[in-house]
Each structure stands twice: as structure tokens, then as C-alpha cells.
Design a protein around this motif. Structure first.
Motif, PDB file in Angstrom:
ATOM      1  N   LEU A   7       0.830  -1.205   0.000  1.00 49.64           N
ATOM      2  CA  LEU A   7       0.000   0.000   0.000  1.00 49.64           C
ATOM      3  C   LEU A   7       0.865   1.257   0.000  1.00 49.64           C
ATOM      4  CD1 LEU A   7      -2.879   1.148   0.203  1.00 49.64           C
ATOM      5  CD2 LEU A   7      -2.574   1.144   2.683  1.00 49.64           C
ATOM      6  N   ILE A   8       1.920   1.257   0.796  1.00 51.49           N
ATOM      7  CA  ILE A   8       2.834   2.407   0.835  1.00 51.49           C
ATOM      8  C   ILE A   8       3.548   2.555  -0.508  1.00 51.49           C
ATOM      9  CG2 ILE A   8       4.964   3.278   1.878  1.00 51.49           C
ATOM     10  CD1 ILE A   8       3.969   2.090   4.532  1.00 51.49           C
ATOM     11  N   TYR A   9       3.948   1.442  -1.100  1.00 49.62           N
ATOM     12  CA  TYR A   9       4.620   1.480  -2.401  1.00 49.62           C
ATOM     13  C   TYR A   9       3.679   2.028  -3.479  1.00 49.62           C
ATOM     14  CZ  TYR A   9       6.759  -0.244  -6.699  1.00 49.62           C
ATOM     15  OH  TYR A   9       7.290  -0.331  -7.947  1.00 49.62           O
ATOM     16  N   ASP A  10       2.450   1.560  -3.508  1.00 48.62           N
ATOM     17  CA  ASP A  10       1.481   2.045  -4.500  1.00 48.62           C
ATOM     18  C   ASP A  10       1.158   3.523  -4.288  1.00 48.62           C
ATOM     19  OD1 ASP A  10       1.369  -0.407  -5.744  1.00 48.62           O
ATOM     20  OD2 ASP A  10      -0.445  -1.063  -4.677  1.00 48.62           O
ATOM     21  N   ALA A  11       1.016   3.943  -3.032  1.00 52.54           N
ATOM     22  CA  ALA A  11       0.729   5.346  -2.743  1.00 52.54           C
ATOM     23  C   ALA A  11       1.898   6.231  -3.163  1.00 52.54           C
ATOM     24  CB  ALA A  11       0.419   5.523  -1.264  1.00 52.54           C
ATOM     25  N   SER A  12       3.124   5.791  -2.928  1.00 54.61           N
ATOM     26  CA  SER A  12       4.281   6.601  -3.320  1.00 54.61           C
ATOM     27  C   SER A  12       4.401   6.674  -4.842  1.00 54.61           C
ATOM     28  CB  SER A  12       5.560   6.049  -2.701  1.00 54.61           C
ATOM     29  OG  SER A  12       5.831   4.758  -3.204  1.00 54.61           O
ATOM     30  N   ARG A  13       4.081   5.598  -5.553  1.00 59.06           N
ATOM     31  CA  ARG A  13       4.086   5.645  -7.019  1.00 59.06           C
ATOM     32  C   ARG A  13       3.043   6.623  -7.526  1.00 59.06           C
ATOM     33  NH1 ARG A  13       3.309  -0.153  -9.249  1.00 59.06           N
ATOM     34  NH2 ARG A  13       2.198   1.135 -10.762  1.00 59.06           N
ATOM     35  N   LEU A  14       1.869   6.590  -6.935  1.00 63.00           N
ATOM     36  CA  LEU A  14       0.811   7.512  -7.325  1.00 63.00           C
ATOM     37  C   LEU A  14       1.215   8.954  -7.039  1.00 63.00           C
ATOM     38  CD1 LEU A  14      -2.082   7.734  -8.434  1.00 63.00           C
ATOM     39  CD2 LEU A  14      -2.875   7.628  -6.076  1.00 63.00           C
ATOM     40  N   PHE A  15       1.823   9.198  -5.895  1.00 59.38           N
ATOM     41  CA  PHE A  15       2.282  10.534  -5.530  1.00 59.38           C
ATOM     42  C   PHE A  15       3.351  11.028  -6.504  1.00 59.38           C
ATOM     43  CE2 PHE A  15       5.063  13.346  -2.997  1.00 59.38           C
ATOM     44  CZ  PHE A  15       4.153  14.356  -2.748  1.00 59.38           C
ATOM     45  N   LEU A  16       4.310  10.170  -6.850  1.00 63.41           N
ATOM     46  CA  LEU A  16       5.347  10.574  -7.800  1.00 63.41           C
ATOM     47  C   LEU A  16       4.772  10.825  -9.194  1.00 63.41           C
ATOM     48  CD1 LEU A  16       8.316   8.268  -6.749  1.00 63.41           C
ATOM     49  CD2 LEU A  16       8.095  10.747  -6.456  1.00 63.41           C
ATOM     50  N   LEU A  17       3.795  10.020  -9.599  1.00 62.82           N
ATOM     51  CA  LEU A  17       3.135  10.253 -10.884  1.00 62.82           C
ATOM     52  C   LEU A  17       2.400  11.590 -10.874  1.00 62.82           C
ATOM     53  CD1 LEU A  17       2.442   9.072 -13.672  1.00 62.82           C
ATOM     54  CD2 LEU A  17       0.388   8.115 -12.613  1.00 62.82           C
ATOM     55  N   PHE A  18       1.739  11.904  -9.764  1.00 58.73           N
ATOM     56  CA  PHE A  18       1.056  13.181  -9.636  1.00 58.73           C
ATOM     57  C   PHE A  18       2.044  14.342  -9.735  1.00 58.73           C
ATOM     58  CE2 PHE A  18      -0.320  16.668  -6.860  1.00 58.73           C
ATOM     59  CZ  PHE A  18      -1.467  17.048  -7.525  1.00 58.73           C
ATOM     60  N   ILE A  19       3.163  14.243  -9.037  1.00 60.92           N
ATOM     61  CA  ILE A  19       4.191  15.291  -9.079  1.00 60.92           C
ATOM     62  C   ILE A  19       4.735  15.439 -10.495  1.00 60.92           C
ATOM     63  CG2 ILE A  19       6.509  15.931  -8.268  1.00 60.92           C
ATOM     64  CD1 ILE A  19       4.341  16.367  -6.209  1.00 60.92           C
ATOM     65  N   LEU A  20       4.995  14.330 -11.173  1.00 54.54           N
ATOM     66  CA  LEU A  20       5.525  14.374 -12.524  1.00 54.54           C
ATOM     67  C   LEU A  20       4.537  15.036 -13.482  1.00 54.54           C
ATOM     68  CD1 LEU A  20       7.730  13.442 -14.578  1.00 54.54           C
ATOM     69  CD2 LEU A  20       6.296  11.430 -14.919  1.00 54.54           C
ATOM     70  N   LEU A  21       3.271  14.631 -13.445  1.00 48.80           N
ATOM     71  CA  LEU A  21       2.283  15.205 -14.349  1.00 48.80           C
ATOM     72  C   LEU A  21       2.011  16.677 -14.037  1.00 48.80           C
ATOM     73  CD1 LEU A  21      -0.230  12.253 -14.726  1.00 48.80           C
ATOM     74  CD2 LEU A  21       1.494  13.030 -16.344  1.00 48.80           C
ATOM     75  N   THR A  22       2.040  17.050 -12.760  1.00 50.05           N
ATOM     76  CA  THR A  22       1.866  18.450 -12.390  1.00 50.05           C
ATOM     77  C   THR A  22       3.013  19.295 -12.920  1.00 50.05           C
ATOM     78  OG1 THR A  22       0.684  17.775 -10.395  1.00 50.05           O
ATOM     79  CG2 THR A  22       1.531  20.028 -10.451  1.00 50.05           C
ATOM     80  N   THR A  23       4.228  18.778 -12.850  1.00 49.86           N
ATOM     81  CA  THR A  23       5.396  19.492 -13.356  1.00 49.86           C
ATOM     82  C   THR A  23       5.320  19.647 -14.877  1.00 49.86           C
ATOM     83  OG1 THR A  23       6.694  18.573 -11.553  1.00 49.86           O
ATOM     84  CG2 THR A  23       7.919  19.515 -13.388  1.00 49.86           C
ATOM     85  N   VAL A  24       4.924  18.590 -15.563  1.00 51.14           N
ATOM     86  CA  VAL A  24       4.779  18.673 -17.019  1.00 51.14           C
ATOM     87  C   VAL A  24       3.710  19.688 -17.386  1.00 51.14           C
ATOM     88  CG1 VAL A  24       4.004  17.375 -19.057  1.00 51.14           C
ATOM     89  CG2 VAL A  24       5.649  16.364 -17.483  1.00 51.14           C
ATOM     90  N   PHE A  25       2.586  19.691 -16.675  1.00 45.63           N
ATOM     91  CA  PHE A  25       1.524  20.657 -16.932  1.00 45.63           C
ATOM     92  C   PHE A  25       2.007  22.082 -16.694  1.00 45.63           C
ATOM     93  CE2 PHE A  25      -2.145  23.146 -15.436  1.00 45.63           C
ATOM     94  CZ  PHE A  25      -2.943  23.050 -16.562  1.00 45.63           C
TER      95      PHE A  25
END
Length: 84
Positions: A7-25
Motif C-alpha cells: 500500500l505504501i509502495y502504491d501510494a508513493s508511485r501515485l504521488f510521484l506520478l502526480f508530481i511528474l504530471l503536475t510538473t509537465v503541466f
């Protein structure tokens, strides 16, 4: 314990994906802003001045909104006619 780590691993992947997409936007919006700043928004008029109250043919517009501010019915009708 294993499910908690997953669960922690999946949440951290989701958080990093969110940060990456926010930065690209963000950088995409910055690029669009820089691109549009170099465009000329308005062309200069040919004669140097524009008559605001002129119609398409250059004739003045005869309609001027007139109403008496003291009369509430005229005020409401003006409000409805102008659509504001």
C-alpha cells in the motif's frame, strides 16, 4: 505487513506520478505563456484612430440609451433590453 508495504509502495508511485504530471503541466503552461507573449495581439489601425461610435460604414450610430433613473419601470426595461 506485506499488504501495508504494498500500500505504501502504491501510494508513493501515485504521488510521484502526480508530481511528474503536475510538473509537465506547469512547464507546458509556461511554454504557452512565453509563446503568446511574443504574438501581437492587436494590429495598428490604418488611419491611426478609430471612431468607437461608428458603424461598419463609418456612419455614426444614432441610438443612445436614454432612461430616467427615477422611474423604476424604465430602469428594469433598460436592464432587460440590454441584457445585463
Amino acid at each position: 505487513m506485506r499488504t501495508r508495504l504494498k500500500l505504501i509502495y502504491d501510494a508513493s508511485r501515485l504521488f510521484l506520478l502526480f508530481i511528474l504530471l503536475t510538473t509537465v503541466f506547469y512547464f507546458g503552461m509556461s511554454w504557452i505563456d512565453r509563446y503568446q507573449n511574443h504574438l501581437h495581439r492587436y494590429d495598428e489601425p490604418g488611419s491611426g484612430a478609430v471612431d468607437v461610435a461608428a458603424g461598419r460604414t463609418g456612419e455614426s450610430v444614432a441610438y443612445l440609451p436614454t432612461f430616467h433613473a427615477d422611474d423604476p419601470i424604465n430602469r428594469i426595461l433598460y436592464f432587460l433590453r440590454e441584457g445585463e
